[in-house]
Motif scaffolding. Structure first.
Motif, short mmCIF file in Angstrom:
data_model
loop_
_atom_site.label_atom_id
_atom_site.label_comp_id
_atom_site.label_asym_id
_atom_site.label_seq_id
_atom_site.Cartn_x
_atom_site.Cartn_y
_atom_site.Cartn_z
N GLU A 304 61.33 12.75 65.86
CA GLU A 304 60.42 11.53 66.60
C GLU A 304 59.03 11.56 66.84
N GLU A 305 58.56 12.88 66.84
CA GLU A 305 57.14 13.09 66.92
C GLU A 305 56.52 13.06 65.44
N ALA A 306 56.97 13.09 64.27
CA ALA A 306 56.56 13.34 63.12
C ALA A 306 55.32 12.11 62.84
N LEU A 307 54.30 12.91 62.25
CA LEU A 307 53.19 11.99 61.85
C LEU A 307 53.47 10.96 60.62
N SER A 308 54.51 11.35 59.80
CA SER A 308 54.74 10.60 58.89
C SER A 308 56.26 10.68 58.25
N ASP A 309 57.19 9.53 58.14
CA ASP A 309 58.35 9.55 57.51
C ASP A 309 59.41 10.21 58.59
N GLY A 310 59.22 10.17 59.69
CA GLY A 310 60.25 10.82 60.78
C GLY A 310 61.64 10.22 60.78
N PRO A 311 61.78 8.95 60.17
CA PRO A 311 63.23 8.19 60.39
C PRO A 311 63.79 8.81 59.08
N GLN A 312 63.41 9.47 57.96
CA GLN A 312 63.99 10.15 56.99
C GLN A 312 64.37 11.38 57.27
N ALA A 313 63.48 12.13 58.18
CA ALA A 313 63.53 13.64 58.13
C ALA A 313 64.81 14.20 58.74
N LEU A 314 65.53 15.19 58.21
CA LEU A 314 66.73 15.81 58.54
C LEU A 314 66.21 16.73 59.65
N LEU A 315 67.07 16.95 60.71
CA LEU A 315 66.96 18.07 61.68
C LEU A 315 67.33 19.48 61.02
N PRO A 316 66.68 20.37 61.33
CA PRO A 316 67.03 21.89 60.74
C PRO A 316 68.53 22.23 60.47
N GLU A 317 69.31 22.01 61.42
CA GLU A 317 70.68 22.04 61.55
C GLU A 317 71.40 21.32 60.34
N ALA A 318 70.94 19.97 60.23
CA ALA A 318 71.51 19.05 59.40
C ALA A 318 71.16 19.65 57.89
N PHE A 319 70.06 20.23 57.76
CA PHE A 319 69.59 20.54 56.55
C PHE A 319 70.62 21.98 56.07
N ALA A 320 70.62 22.77 56.99
CA ALA A 320 71.85 23.93 56.82
C ALA A 320 73.02 23.34 56.33
N GLN A 321 73.65 22.13 56.79
CA GLN A 321 74.73 21.81 56.53
C GLN A 321 74.75 21.25 55.15
N LEU A 322 73.61 20.66 54.92
CA LEU A 322 73.36 20.08 53.41
C LEU A 322 73.45 21.11 52.27
N ILE A 323 72.73 22.44 52.73
CA ILE A 323 72.95 23.49 51.71
C ILE A 323 74.26 23.71 51.55
N ARG A 324 75.04 23.95 52.56
CA ARG A 324 76.59 24.27 52.56
C ARG A 324 77.23 23.43 51.55
N GLU A 325 77.03 22.15 51.88
CA GLU A 325 77.79 21.26 51.24
C GLU A 325 77.48 21.37 49.72
N VAL A 326 75.98 21.35 49.34
CA VAL A 326 75.57 21.17 48.24
C VAL A 326 76.16 22.52 47.15
N ASP A 327 76.28 23.67 47.95
CA ASP A 327 76.71 24.95 47.40
C ASP A 327 78.09 24.58 46.67
N ALA A 328 79.00 23.95 47.70
CA ALA A 328 80.21 23.91 47.28
C ALA A 328 80.44 22.93 46.09
#
Ligand code: PEP
Ligand code: MN
Length: 344
Positions: A304-328
């Motif tokens: 919410e404080e990002a200087l660009s493209d905040g609405p599409q940025a993942l939070l770090p925990e969502a990124f970690a979840q993404l990596i787990r799913e992508v691995d599977a």
């Protein structure tokens, strides 16, 4: 045109063919493959007839290449290209995930995100130093200061860095500081910039223009390779259509289309491809299922404080979840996540 050498051709035979190609005024691009070397011939030369090469020792055949792209095609190199970015292989069997903010905003922000990318198993870091923004009044990036921050964060977390160059001067700086030069969608057909990238000694991540066909994307990659830089990765990042439920329409069918005709790795950017945080994970799963060699994902610890493209940025925990799913999903399609560089 392609000169295909016999499987057992000796280095001096390859060298003799290369010398003759150059003597005729063409440029020779030796392309070693798993089973044989092919030599791409590009450029123009008055009346020289390259078919004489057929009789050179070690030459198997001469293949005229009818389509406009040559070096990017599977005819030139049947096996997949692996591009090494700061020690991390992209392409082949491994899947890579590049994570990081849209823009480098401060040392603190970049360190915080980098630490979480590394923890999650991301292999490469992204972050814009030069931002091509639609409005001249939007944040344009911190420039060289951002490159210094990225280089520092790379050392601290052993995360090789990918960042965009927007013109000839910034390309020289990006080449100096970063591990990979990104050419953005808006510059996909900036042919002068592509030629500069072709003379650089770092790998290039070439993003598809928002209204570019596959052939146009491949020809842009060809511009880079024709100058002698063969370390090129392609990236699908969405194209503009009538659909307005997303920022762009992520064209995942381009992934198998690229795989069929080119040996270059192809990544997918579901962040710019959808523009919406809640669509990044589903499209990441789909990209890997479709055969992509990796993903580039925008991550911010305070979107919410990002200087660009905040609405599409993942939070770090969502990124970690993404990596787990992508691995599977990678395992299901016979691949696996590429290991990250070991922290020193
Ligand atoms: C980016 O990746 O930072 C970017 C600006 O993407 P694109 O060129 O695809 O719009
Ligand atoms: Mn962005």
């Amino acid at each position: 045109m392609l000169v295909v050498m016999e499987a057992g051709a000796r280095p001096e035979q390859i060298e003799a063919v290369v010398r003759h190609i150059e003597r005729m005024g063409f440029r020779a691009h030796p392309i070693p493959g798993a089973f044989r070397t092919a030599i791409g011939v590009t450029g123009h030369s008055g009346k020289a007839d390259p078919s004489v090469l057929e009789n050179f020792p070690g030459v198997k055949e001469i293949i005229p290449v009818s389509h406009a792209y040559k070096l990017v095609s599977r005819e030139a190199k049947p096996d997949d290209t692996i591009v090494t970015v700061g020690g991390v292989d992209v392409g082949g069997n491994g899947i890579v995930v590049i994570g990081g903010p849209c823009a480098v905003e401060s040392l603190d922000q970049t360190r915080t995100v980098a630490e979480r990318i590394k923890e999650a198993g991301g292999q490469l870091m992204r972050g814009g130093a030069y931002k091509p923004r639609t409005s001249p009044y939007s944040f344009q990036g911190l420039g060289e200061e951002a490159l210094e921050i990225l280089a520092r964060v790379r050392e601290e977390f052993d995360l090789p860095v990918v960042t965009e160059a927007i013109d000839h001067d910034t390309l020289q700086l990006v080449e100096q500081y970063a591990d990979c030069i990104q050419i953005g969608a808006r510059n996909m057909q900036n042919f002068a910039l592509l030629k500069s990238a072709g003379r650089a000694r770092k790998p290039v991540l070439l993003k598809r223009g928002m209204a570019a066909t596959l052939e146009e994307l491949l020809l842009s990659a060809e511009y880079i390779m024709a100058e002698g830089n063969y370390a090129v990765m392609l990236c699908e990042r969405g194209v503009r259509t009538f659909a307005d439920h997303t920022r762009n329409t992520l064209d995942l069918s381009v992934v198998p289309a690229v795989k069929r005709i080119s040996h270059l790795p192809i990544l997918v950017d579901p962040s710019h491809g959808t523009g919406k945080r809640n669509k990044v994970l589903p499209m990441s799963r789909a990209a890997i299922a479709a055969g992509a060699d990796g993903l580039i994902i925008e991550v911010h610890h305070k979107p919410e404080e990002a200087l660009s493209d905040g609405p599409q940025a993942l939070l770090p925990e969502a990124f970690a979840q993404l990596i787990r799913e992508v691995d599977a999903i990678a395992q299901v399609v016979g691949r696996s996540l590429q290991p990250a560089l070991a922290a020193r």
